[in-house]
Design a protein around this motif. Sequence first.
Motif, mmCIF file in Angstrom:
data_model
loop_
_atom_site.group_PDB
_atom_site.id
_atom_site.type_symbol
_atom_site.label_atom_id
_atom_site.label_comp_id
_atom_site.label_asym_id
_atom_site.label_seq_id
_atom_site.Cartn_x
_atom_site.Cartn_y
_atom_site.Cartn_z
ATOM 1 N N SER A 6 0.605 -1.026 0.224
ATOM 2 C CA SER A 6 -0.286 0.449 -0.089
ATOM 3 C C SER A 6 1.086 1.063 -0.048
ATOM 4 O O SER A 6 2.260 1.439 0.316
ATOM 5 C CB SER A 6 -1.075 -0.070 1.307
ATOM 6 O OG SER A 6 0.080 -0.067 2.158
ATOM 7 N N ARG A 9 2.778 2.094 3.264
ATOM 8 C CA ARG A 9 3.700 1.280 3.702
ATOM 9 C C ARG A 9 4.872 1.121 2.730
ATOM 10 O O ARG A 9 5.708 0.880 3.567
ATOM 11 C CB ARG A 9 3.468 -0.146 3.567
ATOM 12 C CG ARG A 9 2.236 -0.363 4.832
ATOM 13 C CD ARG A 9 1.196 -1.982 4.684
ATOM 14 N NE ARG A 9 0.371 -2.421 6.306
ATOM 15 C CZ ARG A 9 1.407 -2.862 7.074
ATOM 16 N NH1 ARG A 9 2.635 -3.580 7.112
ATOM 17 N NH2 ARG A 9 0.050 -3.267 8.294
ATOM 18 N N SER A 77 7.630 -6.255 8.613
ATOM 19 C CA SER A 77 6.255 -6.287 9.167
ATOM 20 C C SER A 77 5.550 -5.182 8.468
ATOM 21 O O SER A 77 4.352 -5.038 7.836
ATOM 22 C CB SER A 77 6.457 -5.702 10.633
ATOM 23 O OG SER A 77 6.538 -4.639 10.603
ATOM 24 N N GLY A 80 3.622 -5.746 4.981
ATOM 25 C CA GLY A 80 1.985 -6.780 4.340
ATOM 26 C C GLY A 80 0.654 -5.583 4.573
ATOM 27 O O GLY A 80 1.519 -4.556 4.322
ATOM 28 N N ALA A 81 -0.027 -5.748 3.072
ATOM 29 C CA ALA A 81 -1.049 -4.981 2.868
ATOM 30 C C ALA A 81 -1.594 -5.706 1.677
ATOM 31 O O ALA A 81 -0.997 -6.608 0.974
ATOM 32 C CB ALA A 81 -0.183 -3.990 2.993
ATOM 33 N N ASP A 110 -5.914 5.212 1.305
ATOM 34 C CA ASP A 110 -5.460 4.322 1.844
ATOM 35 C C ASP A 110 -6.716 4.671 3.146
ATOM 36 O O ASP A 110 -6.244 4.159 4.029
ATOM 37 C CB ASP A 110 -4.054 3.650 1.648
ATOM 38 C CG ASP A 110 -3.596 3.525 0.867
ATOM 39 O OD1 ASP A 110 -4.302 2.355 0.150
ATOM 40 O OD2 ASP A 110 -2.280 3.302 0.084
ATOM 41 N N SER A 112 -7.974 6.477 6.648
ATOM 42 C CA SER A 112 -8.915 5.953 7.234
ATOM 43 C C SER A 112 -9.925 7.186 7.552
ATOM 44 O O SER A 112 -11.270 6.995 7.851
ATOM 45 C CB SER A 112 -9.450 4.468 7.831
ATOM 46 O OG SER A 112 -7.829 5.333 8.970
ATOM 47 N N PRO A 229 -5.318 2.803 8.488
ATOM 48 C CA PRO A 229 -5.742 1.496 9.716
ATOM 49 C C PRO A 229 -5.877 1.272 10.259
ATOM 50 O O PRO A 229 -5.690 0.528 10.661
ATOM 51 C CB PRO A 229 -7.197 1.095 8.384
ATOM 52 C CG PRO A 229 -6.650 1.323 6.947
ATOM 53 C CD PRO A 229 -6.113 3.091 7.281
ATOM 54 N N ASP A 230 -4.095 0.600 9.389
ATOM 55 C CA ASP A 230 -3.860 -0.325 10.300
ATOM 56 C C ASP A 230 -2.427 0.377 11.432
ATOM 57 O O ASP A 230 -1.630 -0.304 12.101
ATOM 58 C CB ASP A 230 -2.019 -0.580 9.275
ATOM 59 C CG ASP A 230 -1.250 0.581 8.595
ATOM 60 O OD1 ASP A 230 -1.689 1.573 8.532
ATOM 61 O OD2 ASP A 230 -0.082 0.304 8.041
ATOM 62 N N ASN A 231 -2.645 1.757 11.663
ATOM 63 C CA ASN A 231 -1.950 2.332 12.097
ATOM 64 C C ASN A 231 -2.589 4.034 12.980
ATOM 65 O O ASN A 231 -1.592 4.489 12.589
ATOM 66 C CB ASN A 231 -0.091 3.187 12.222
ATOM 67 C CG ASN A 231 0.635 3.179 13.226
ATOM 68 O OD1 ASN A 231 -0.106 3.580 14.039
ATOM 69 N ND2 ASN A 231 1.687 3.213 13.542
#
Length: 286
Positions: A6, A9, A77, A80-81, A110, A112, A229-231
């Motif tokens: 993404s 990331r 890490s 991921g995405a 991307d 949120s 959303p991931d952070n």
Amino acid sequence: MSKDLSAIRQIRLGDELRAWRLDNNRTLIDMTAGLKGWSPGRLSRIERAQQQINAADLAALLDHAGVTGQEREDFESLLGAGPPKQWWRELDYAETITPAFAEYLALEADASHILNYFPSAFPGLIQTEAYAKEMIAAGVDAPNEELVEAGAEVRILRQRRLTDDPVLDFTGYFGEVALLVAGDRKTLTCQIRHAIAVSKYAHVTLRMVPLSAGRPGILASGITLMRFPDNPDDGFVFVEAIGGMLPRRTGRDVRRAERTFARVERFALSPEETVSALELKLEELT
């Protein structure tokens, strides 16, 4: 086959790789010397988020650099995405979109949650097509008619974030001067009606900063703070400047933006008061 990163990331991974390299006094040449398939130019593009990297290539780079333990896990890490939402690439005029604006669009896709403030105009995500054309045509780079049309269409397509799942949680602030400046009375009237309609969306908050707020409340330039959303505790900041929005990526920039929005919030009208002010202006225009 690994998935594409993404946008957020990809940017974070590039930033972290560069930070590690500089902290360990390594040059681009040091990091890639003797590593098959790598060059200083390739690593530089990855650090600047201009080229993607897959899990196998990242592992090879980290092995070569001797990165182990928690540091290595932190890098991995970030791989991921899901795929990047680069929806504009299929447009007929995709070539007119600059790399800097493409980065903004990818991050917006991307995000949120977005906090947005413009001192002299309605936020782009709630602009009508006619209003968008008026604003783009008034830009410092004096775009031609084709670029105005393209820019307005992109601006309208971006607004799908407010209606398509997953919907964006959007808070938009605008200065009262937006109600006082317009090239066309009909355009402003339609824009105000549209703003009132969009303000009724459950996930949209629209607030006006009155002229009475003075300098403490009315910023000299626009600013955007994106959350992901991931952070959700982290973010990405863009500051309005001549020629576009300048990105600000560090934690310090995010905290500064948070303080800025807290100040703007103190001086802004409530959402209900904002709608009332818009309705009053609409009566005046009609």
